[in-house]
Design a protein around this motif. Structure first.
Motif, mmCIF file in Angstrom:
data_model
loop_
_atom_site.group_PDB
_atom_site.id
_atom_site.type_symbol
_atom_site.label_atom_id
_atom_site.label_comp_id
_atom_site.label_asym_id
_atom_site.label_seq_id
_atom_site.Cartn_x
_atom_site.Cartn_y
_atom_site.Cartn_z
ATOM 1 N N ALA A 79 -6.357 -9.555 13.219
ATOM 2 C CA ALA A 79 -6.967 -8.780 14.174
ATOM 3 C C ALA A 79 -7.821 -7.379 12.551
ATOM 4 N N ALA A 80 -7.072 -7.072 12.594
ATOM 5 C CA ALA A 80 -7.480 -5.376 11.480
ATOM 6 C C ALA A 80 -8.680 -6.088 10.794
ATOM 7 N N PRO A 81 -9.114 -5.345 10.652
ATOM 8 C CA PRO A 81 -11.192 -5.283 10.257
ATOM 9 C C PRO A 81 -10.339 -4.933 8.359
ATOM 10 N N ARG A 82 -9.361 -4.068 7.980
ATOM 11 C CA ARG A 82 -8.935 -3.812 6.844
ATOM 12 C C ARG A 82 -7.411 -4.578 6.518
ATOM 13 N N ARG A 83 -7.755 -3.878 4.966
ATOM 14 C CA ARG A 83 -6.069 -3.853 4.470
ATOM 15 C C ARG A 83 -5.579 -3.695 3.114
ATOM 16 N N LEU A 84 -4.643 -2.368 3.279
ATOM 17 C CA LEU A 84 -4.334 -2.308 2.592
ATOM 18 C C LEU A 84 -3.107 -2.561 1.488
ATOM 19 N N LEU A 85 -2.960 -3.492 -0.276
ATOM 20 C CA LEU A 85 -2.085 -2.667 -0.110
ATOM 21 C C LEU A 85 -1.215 -1.861 -1.077
ATOM 22 N N MET A 86 0.325 -1.783 -0.701
ATOM 23 C CA MET A 86 0.277 -0.471 -1.822
ATOM 24 C C MET A 86 1.763 -1.180 -2.706
ATOM 25 N N VAL A 87 1.148 -1.163 -3.893
ATOM 26 C CA VAL A 87 2.056 -1.715 -4.922
ATOM 27 C C VAL A 87 3.175 -0.492 -5.066
ATOM 28 N N GLU A 88 4.122 -0.895 -5.602
ATOM 29 C CA GLU A 88 5.277 0.288 -6.546
ATOM 30 C C GLU A 88 4.878 -0.189 -7.979
ATOM 31 N N ALA A 89 5.101 0.665 -8.720
ATOM 32 C CA ALA A 89 4.786 -0.074 -10.321
ATOM 33 C C ALA A 89 6.143 0.000 -10.699
ATOM 34 N N SER A 90 6.395 -1.203 -10.635
ATOM 35 C CA SER A 90 7.957 -2.102 -11.170
ATOM 36 C C SER A 90 7.403 -3.252 -11.617
ATOM 37 N N GLY B 247 -11.556 -10.716 3.012
ATOM 38 C CA GLY B 247 -12.629 -10.969 2.173
ATOM 39 C C GLY B 247 -12.281 -10.394 0.796
ATOM 40 N N ASP B 248 -11.522 -9.027 1.447
ATOM 41 C CA ASP B 248 -11.352 -8.015 0.158
ATOM 42 C C ASP B 248 -10.257 -7.553 0.056
ATOM 43 N N LEU B 249 -9.578 -6.880 -0.546
ATOM 44 C CA LEU B 249 -8.194 -5.501 -0.211
ATOM 45 C C LEU B 249 -8.611 -4.062 -1.129
#
Length: 261
Positions: free
Chosen positions: A150-161, A181-183
């Motif tokens: 249901a959330a309209p937005r998505r955030l991916l936090m990527v560890e630099a590893s 649709g996007d990220l």
């Protein structure tokens, strides 16, 4: 509370008078997921009150990254006696934490009146924050929860590893398969800003060639104000309008059955 004489849609419209918070499904990859999420949430709280709906269990929970212990679950609201405040914990920086691993799994299986109790609780929480993050599970054993969907937005936090990038690519493929649709992407624990941009560029190129899901670089967890980035800009304002549909999408799981059906 919802008036029993109103249908659910009318009740949601009545309760949703204030502008809703920005609602974002958040995915964190790497070895130090709780710590990364905690750092991001603390920095986001400088922009305004932040609430995190935590679908993680054990090490997958962000509670330890905020220095909090957890007790209970959003699912406890179905008993009609548990108060929302008894489930909330507040970090020293003011981040509101609500455990909901049980609710994430059970929501689609609940009877309509039980779902309505959870939705009413979330409506009350939305009035107390300007940004709401859903800490989504990375488990491939279960589909994404209705809250994440249901959330309209998505955030991916990527560890630099290596693990961070590998987990991120698997997460992106899963999101693409689910129709995302996007990220937005933020990088954590990079040695420098140049390294963070290089990591994003490599991941973006890989995804463009093999997955096709558009990625947008939001910044670095430790150096940038991700809360301001999520709240600012024309696209974000449009998404805030879309966020008004978050609980209405959840309510769609529990529309009243027409009489005589």
């Amino acid at each position: 509370m919802l008036d029993g004489r109103e249908d659910q849609a009318a009740g949601l419209r009545r309760l949703f008078r204030r502008a809703p918070p920005i609602v974002v499904a958040s995915f964190v990859t790497g070895h130090a997921r709780a710590e990364i999420a905690g750092e991001a949430l603390r920095r986001m709280s400088r922009q305004g009150r932040v609430a995190v709906l935590d679908e993680g269990r054990g090490e997958a929970s962000v509670a330890s990254g905020l220095g909090l212990a957890t007790e209970g679950d959003l699912l406890n609201l179905i008993d009609g006696r548990t108060a929302l405040d008894s489930l909330l914990r507040v970090s020293p920086e003011g981040v509101l934490h609500l455990p909901m691993a049980g609710a994430a799994v059970a929501f689609a299986l609940l009877e309509d009146d039980y779902r309505e109790r959870l939705i009413t609780g979330l409506l009350a929480l939305q009035r107390r924050c300007s940004l709401m993050l859903i800490n989504a599970s990375l488990s491939e054993a279960l589909p994404h929860s209705p809250f994440v969907q249901a959330a309209p937005r998505r955030l991916l936090m990527v560890e630099a590893s290596g693990r961070g990038v590998t987990d991120a690519y698997a997460c992106i493929k899963r999101l693409a398969a689910a129709g995302a649709g996007d990220l937005h992407v933020a990088v954590a624990r990079a040695r420098s800003r140049a390294d963070a941009h290089a990591l994003f560029s490599q991941l973006d190129g890989l995804v463009r060639n093999h997955v096709g899901l558009p990625l947008a670089f939001l910044g670095e967890v430790e150096r940038d104000d991700l809360g301001a980035a999520l709240a600012g800009g024309t696209a974000a304002r449009s998404d805030q309008a879309a966020a008004a549909a978050f609980l209405r999408r959840l309510a769609g799981w529990s529309r009243p059955t027409p009489s005589g059906a």
